[in-house]
Design an enzyme around this catalytic site. Structure first.
Site, PDB file in Angstrom:
ATOM      1  N   ARG A   1       0.047  14.422  12.654  1.00 11.30           N
ATOM      2  CA  ARG A   1       0.386  14.257  11.232  1.00 11.30           C
ATOM      3  C   ARG A   1       0.886  15.643  10.790  1.00 11.30           C
ATOM      4  O   ARG A   1       0.406  15.885   9.638  1.00 11.30           O
ATOM      5  CB  ARG A   1      -0.533  13.555  10.588  1.00 11.30           C
ATOM      6  CG  ARG A   1      -0.975  12.444  11.210  1.00 11.30           C
ATOM      7  CD  ARG A   1       0.044  11.289  11.344  1.00 11.30           C
ATOM      8  NE  ARG A   1       0.526  10.623  10.365  1.00 11.30           N
ATOM      9  CZ  ARG A   1       0.025   9.640   9.760  1.00 11.30           C
ATOM     10  NH1 ARG A   1      -1.134   9.172  10.002  1.00 11.30           N
ATOM     11  NH2 ARG A   1       0.589   9.172   8.716  1.00 11.30           N
TER      12      ARG A   1
ATOM     13  N   CYS B   1      -5.103  12.997  12.484  1.00 11.88           N
ATOM     14  CA  CYS B   1      -6.151  11.895  12.322  1.00 11.88           C
ATOM     15  C   CYS B   1      -6.107  11.113  13.733  1.00 11.88           C
ATOM     16  O   CYS B   1      -5.432  11.555  14.648  1.00 11.88           O
ATOM     17  CB  CYS B   1      -5.341  10.970  11.076  1.00 11.88           C
ATOM     18  SG  CYS B   1      -3.742  10.179  11.633  1.00 11.88           S
TER      19      CYS B   1
ATOM     20  N   LYS C   1       0.738  -1.149   0.231  1.00  9.40           N
ATOM     21  CA  LYS C   1       0.185  -0.040   0.029  1.00  9.40           C
ATOM     22  C   LYS C   1       0.942   1.246   0.268  1.00  9.40           C
ATOM     23  O   LYS C   1       0.654   2.175  -0.826  1.00  9.40           O
ATOM     24  CB  LYS C   1      -0.932   0.133   1.239  1.00  9.40           C
ATOM     25  CG  LYS C   1      -1.578   1.237   1.595  1.00  9.40           C
ATOM     26  CD  LYS C   1      -2.431   1.501   2.704  1.00  9.40           C
ATOM     27  CE  LYS C   1      -1.792   1.540   3.899  1.00  9.40           C
ATOM     28  NZ  LYS C   1      -1.466   2.842   4.272  1.00  9.40           N
ATOM     29  N   ASN C   2       1.749   1.396   0.958  1.00  7.18           N
ATOM     30  CA  ASN C   2       2.768   2.537   1.039  1.00  7.18           C
ATOM     31  C   ASN C   2       3.568   2.754  -0.023  1.00  7.18           C
ATOM     32  O   ASN C   2       4.141   4.038  -0.090  1.00  7.18           O
ATOM     33  CB  ASN C   2       3.298   2.604   2.587  1.00  7.18           C
ATOM     34  CG  ASN C   2       2.262   2.510   3.476  1.00  7.18           C
ATOM     35  OD1 ASN C   2       1.067   2.825   3.351  1.00  7.18           O
ATOM     36  ND2 ASN C   2       2.438   2.446   4.892  1.00  7.18           N
TER      37      ASN C   2
ATOM     38  N   ARG D   1      -9.320   0.439   4.044  1.00  4.82           N
ATOM     39  CA  ARG D   1      -8.261   1.177   3.425  1.00  4.82           C
ATOM     40  C   ARG D   1      -6.798   0.497   3.198  1.00  4.82           C
ATOM     41  O   ARG D   1      -6.219   1.087   2.306  1.00  4.82           O
ATOM     42  CB  ARG D   1      -7.910   2.473   4.556  1.00  4.82           C
ATOM     43  CG  ARG D   1      -9.347   3.290   4.469  1.00  4.82           C
ATOM     44  CD  ARG D   1      -8.795   4.637   5.424  1.00  4.82           C
ATOM     45  NE  ARG D   1      -7.610   4.644   5.073  1.00  4.82           N
ATOM     46  CZ  ARG D   1      -6.389   4.861   6.068  1.00  4.82           C
ATOM     47  NH1 ARG D   1      -6.806   4.548   7.317  1.00  4.82           N
ATOM     48  NH2 ARG D   1      -5.178   5.186   5.754  1.00  4.82           N
TER      49      ARG D   1
ATOM     50  N   ASP E   1       4.060   0.164  12.226  1.00  4.49           N
ATOM     51  CA  ASP E   1       2.615  -0.350  11.260  1.00  4.49           C
ATOM     52  C   ASP E   1       2.438  -1.759  11.664  1.00  4.49           C
ATOM     53  O   ASP E   1       1.493  -2.296  11.540  1.00  4.49           O
ATOM     54  CB  ASP E   1       2.760  -0.105  10.017  1.00  4.49           C
ATOM     55  CG  ASP E   1       2.704   1.163   9.513  1.00  4.49           C
ATOM     56  OD1 ASP E   1       3.167   1.605   8.437  1.00  4.49           O
ATOM     57  OD2 ASP E   1       2.567   2.021  10.402  1.00  4.49           O
TER      58      ASP E   1
HETATM   59  C1  EPZ Z   1       4.195   6.517   6.490  1.00  3.27           C
HETATM   60  O1  EPZ Z   1       3.400   7.951   7.114  1.00  3.27           O
HETATM   61  C2  EPZ Z   1       3.151   5.736   6.464  1.00  3.27           C
HETATM   62  N1  EPZ Z   1       2.102   5.994   5.329  1.00  3.27           N
HETATM   63  C3  EPZ Z   1       2.726   5.267   7.616  1.00  3.27           C
HETATM   64  O2  EPZ Z   1       1.919   4.034   7.430  1.00  3.27           O
HETATM   65  C4  EPZ Z   1       3.603   4.916   8.604  1.00  3.27           C
HETATM   66  O3  EPZ Z   1       3.370   4.655   9.770  1.00  3.27           O
HETATM   67  C5  EPZ Z   1       4.584   5.937   8.847  1.00  3.27           C
HETATM   68  O4  EPZ Z   1       5.384   6.404   7.546  1.00  3.27           O
HETATM   69  C6  EPZ Z   1       5.888   5.692   9.578  1.00  3.27           C
HETATM   70  O5  EPZ Z   1       6.617   4.693   8.978  1.00  3.27           O
HETATM   71  C7  EPZ Z   1       2.426   6.065   4.086  1.00  3.27           C
HETATM   72  O6  EPZ Z   1       3.406   5.749   3.649  1.00  3.27           O
HETATM   73  C8  EPZ Z   1       1.174   6.550   2.947  1.00  3.27           C
HETATM   74  P1  EPZ Z   1       6.064  10.120   8.722  1.00  3.27           P
HETATM   75  P2  EPZ Z   1       3.808   9.346   7.226  1.00  3.27           P
HETATM   76  O7  EPZ Z   1       6.191  11.181   8.001  1.00  3.27           O
HETATM   77  O8  EPZ Z   1       4.964   9.709   6.100  1.00  3.27           O
HETATM   78  C9  EPZ Z   1       6.503  13.082  12.108  1.00  3.27           C
HETATM   79  C10 EPZ Z   1      -0.108   2.691   7.850  1.00  3.27           C
HETATM   80  O9  EPZ Z   1      -0.570   2.220   8.567  1.00  3.27           O
HETATM   81  N2  EPZ Z   1       6.357  14.319  11.041  1.00  3.27           N
HETATM   82  O10 EPZ Z   1       7.310   9.028   8.620  1.00  3.27           O
HETATM   83  O11 EPZ Z   1       2.863  10.158   7.218  1.00  3.27           O
HETATM   84  C11 EPZ Z   1       5.184  12.733  12.032  1.00  3.27           C
HETATM   85  O12 EPZ Z   1       4.362  13.257  13.022  1.00  3.27           O
HETATM   86  C12 EPZ Z   1       0.440   3.976   7.755  1.00  3.27           C
HETATM   87  O13 EPZ Z   1       0.088   1.973   6.754  1.00  3.27           O
HETATM   88  C13 EPZ Z   1       6.678  15.569  11.340  1.00  3.27           C
HETATM   89  O14 EPZ Z   1       6.928  16.122  12.428  1.00  3.27           O
HETATM   90  O15 EPZ Z   1       4.707   9.044   8.541  1.00  3.27           O
HETATM   91  C14 EPZ Z   1       5.424  11.336  12.905  1.00  3.27           C
HETATM   92  O16 EPZ Z   1       5.448  11.353  14.431  1.00  3.27           O
HETATM   93  C15 EPZ Z   1       0.103   5.067   9.177  1.00  3.27           C
HETATM   94  N3  EPZ Z   1       6.573  16.682  10.333  1.00  3.27           N
HETATM   95  C16 EPZ Z   1       6.807  10.804  12.423  1.00  3.27           C
HETATM   96  O17 EPZ Z   1       7.451  12.171  11.715  1.00  3.27           O
HETATM   97  C17 EPZ Z   1       6.382  16.084   9.133  1.00  3.27           C
HETATM   98  O18 EPZ Z   1       6.688  17.298   7.799  1.00  3.27           O
HETATM   99  C18 EPZ Z   1       6.852   9.931  11.292  1.00  3.27           C
HETATM  100  O19 EPZ Z   1       5.805  10.229  10.284  1.00  3.27           O
HETATM  101  C19 EPZ Z   1       6.140  14.980   8.673  1.00  3.27           C
HETATM  102  C20 EPZ Z   1       6.167  14.056   9.727  1.00  3.27           C
END
Ligand code: EPZ
Length: 464
Positions: free
Chosen positions: A143, A138, A44-45, A423, A331
């Protein structure tokens, strides 16, 4: 955004509210051993990021091994709204972004799928302007997208945020091209790494992303872009270097298998004491998950190059801390919590990636688990047996955890909130039923009334 915004003031014990239309219920009759082999779908990701990446290309792109998920349908709607042509045939998705002209992604679509924010990089790189709604918070956390925005600004974009919309454009009189830059990410954000890597493929000059995410899905996106002619080095390490090129070309690309779906089925074997095999998989993508399953008492064997077999054992307690890849994946946290709920002894799970990703604790406790939350720690006292109960899923991976708990529990479990499950899992019920699980989806338990005690008499639901 992963889920609709919810009232964060919900206490741990309150049952989350349900969207009106989602009254369907997944009924599971537990303690049925599973057996056989399950096919793992495309990741998915990866699919969501690569669909955004296809916007970089003014020619046809063919994606293979695309999973059948609500999130993929939503991303398709967003691409259509941007002027892209799409055609889906089975697990093949043909994308024609030559007429990408609309630079504004619609709020009502972006608000339902956080990953759609990632289109800001490719749209800005192609058109010199992009307007994408803030994805908002969310169920699992706030996020933010500050790392995406700051990175694009470092590459020369002007970015303003007002009325919930991110307006990005590349300087008025000068060239409409982003400029290469050296960018340090405060945290190894998967999405920010992907947004900025995509934007940099068409920038003038060289971009370095330091403290970049190393997830396999980032590598898959990089490989997809390289197949289109992008020049990217270091994907999969914490430093990625992208040398911009004038344009990219057609590609026919196959998406990697979903390591989280694979991990979920490995836990299904462990929690029901069943021997299962699954393919295709990339075992190296599951190193942390396999190591933890060994610690907990199962054996995971690699058969042929892309097949895993789980041989279950007694469930021992273990501690888990979620970390960016190659650490233990956030995840998979909820799924392992369901498993450890029935272990011998006490376990602690520490969620370090998201600030609100322990909401499945209350629902597991309704099934007889003994779990306490202290800050970002879940203290799990193993119980001999979970018991079936009506529960409500709060987010995508929480819904998977409740399915796993239902497979192991004594009696019947009824799970609401299935829009979360749909989803991120491709026909999970069909796959579980093929392994021998006794489950069925009914539209509304109240209306349908109690189903016969033995669901094996119920005809299997056809996949949507
Ligand atoms: C991706 O989300 C995945 N989604 C998530 O999978 C996964 O849990 C996550 O990476 C971590 O591995 C997709 O790829 C579509 P992050 P993403 O940016 O990119 C902080 C699932 O269940 N952050 O790595 O949104 C954020 O708040 C989903 O399949 C900032 O602070 O995650 C979090 O605490 C859920 N500022 C941490 O980084 C930013 O600009 C990691 O988030 C961006 C992120």
């Amino acid at each position: 955004m992963e889920d609709r915004p919810i009232n964060h003031s919900l206490s741990q014990t309150e049952t989350p509210s349900l969207p009106e239309e989602d009254k369907s219920v997944l009924q599971i009759w537990g303690r049925t051993p599973l057996h056989g082999h399950v096919k793992i779908s495309g990741a998915k990701n990866s699919a969501l990021a690569i669909m955004a990446g296809a916007l970089l290309c003014p020619q046809d792109c063919r994606l293979r091994n695309v999973p059948s998920l609500v999130d993929v349908k939503r991303m398709s709607q967003i691409l259509l709204a941007l002027g892209v042509k799409l055609e889906r045939k089975g697990d093949i998705l043909d994308i024609d972004a030559r007429h990408l002209e609309q630079s504004k992604a619609p709020y009502e679509l972006v608000s339902q799928l956080r990953a759609s924010f990632f289109v800001i990089g490719p749209v800005l790189a192609r058109l010199g302007v992009a307007r994408v709604p803030l994805p908002g918070g969310c169920a699992i956390g706030a996020r933010p997208v500050d790392l995406h925005v700051r990175g694009l600004q470092a590459m020369g974009a002007e970015v303003q945020i007002d009325h919930g919309m991110v307006h990005a454009y590349v300087g008025g009189s000068g060239s409409k091209k982003l400029k290469g830059a050296k960018i340090y990410l405060d945290c190894p954000s998967v999405g920010a790494t992907e947004t900025l890597m995509m934007a940099a493929t068409l920038a003038e000059g060289e971009t370095t992303l330091e403290n970049a995410a190393q997830e396999p899905e980032v590598v898959d996106l990089a490989n997809f872009c390289r197949a289109m002619g992008a020049r990217i080095r270091g994907a999969g390490t914490n430093t990625i270097i992208i040398s911009g090129v004038p344009s990219l070309h057609s590609v026919d690309y196959s998406i990697i298998p979903d390591r989280i779906e694979a991990g979920t089925f490995l836990v299904a074997g462990a929690i029901t004491n069943s021997e299962l095999s699954l393919s295709p998989v990339v075992p190296d993508h599951l190193t942390a998950v396999i190591a933890k399953l060994h610690e907990i008492g199962s054996r995971v064997i690699t058969e042929e190059p892309n097949c895993l077999r789980i041989v279950p054992g007694r469930i021992r307690a273990a501690d888990i801390e979620t970390l960016p890849y190659p650490g233990f994946p956030t995840d998979m946290q909820a799924q392992f919590m369901a498993l450890l709920a029935q272990s011998e002894g006490d376990s602690v799970i520490t969620e370090t990636v998201f600030e609100n990703r322990l909401r499945h604790v209350a629902e597991l406790n309704r099934m007889g688990a003994d779990i306490r939350v202290k800050g970002n720690n879940a203290i799990i006292r193993g119980v001999p047996r979970l018991s079936g109960a009506p529960v409500v899923a709060t987010d995508l991976r929480a819904s998977a955890a409740l399915v796993l708990a239902g497979l192991a529990a004594e009696g019947k479990t009824s799970i609401q909130g299935l829009h979360h499950l749909d989803r991120g899992y491709d026909n999970l019920e069909v796959k579980l039923r093929q392994l021998g699980a006794r489950l069925q989806r009914v539209q509304d338990e109240a209306e349908v009334g109690q189903v016969s005690a033995d669901p094996s008499k119920v005809t299997a639901l056809q996949p949507e």
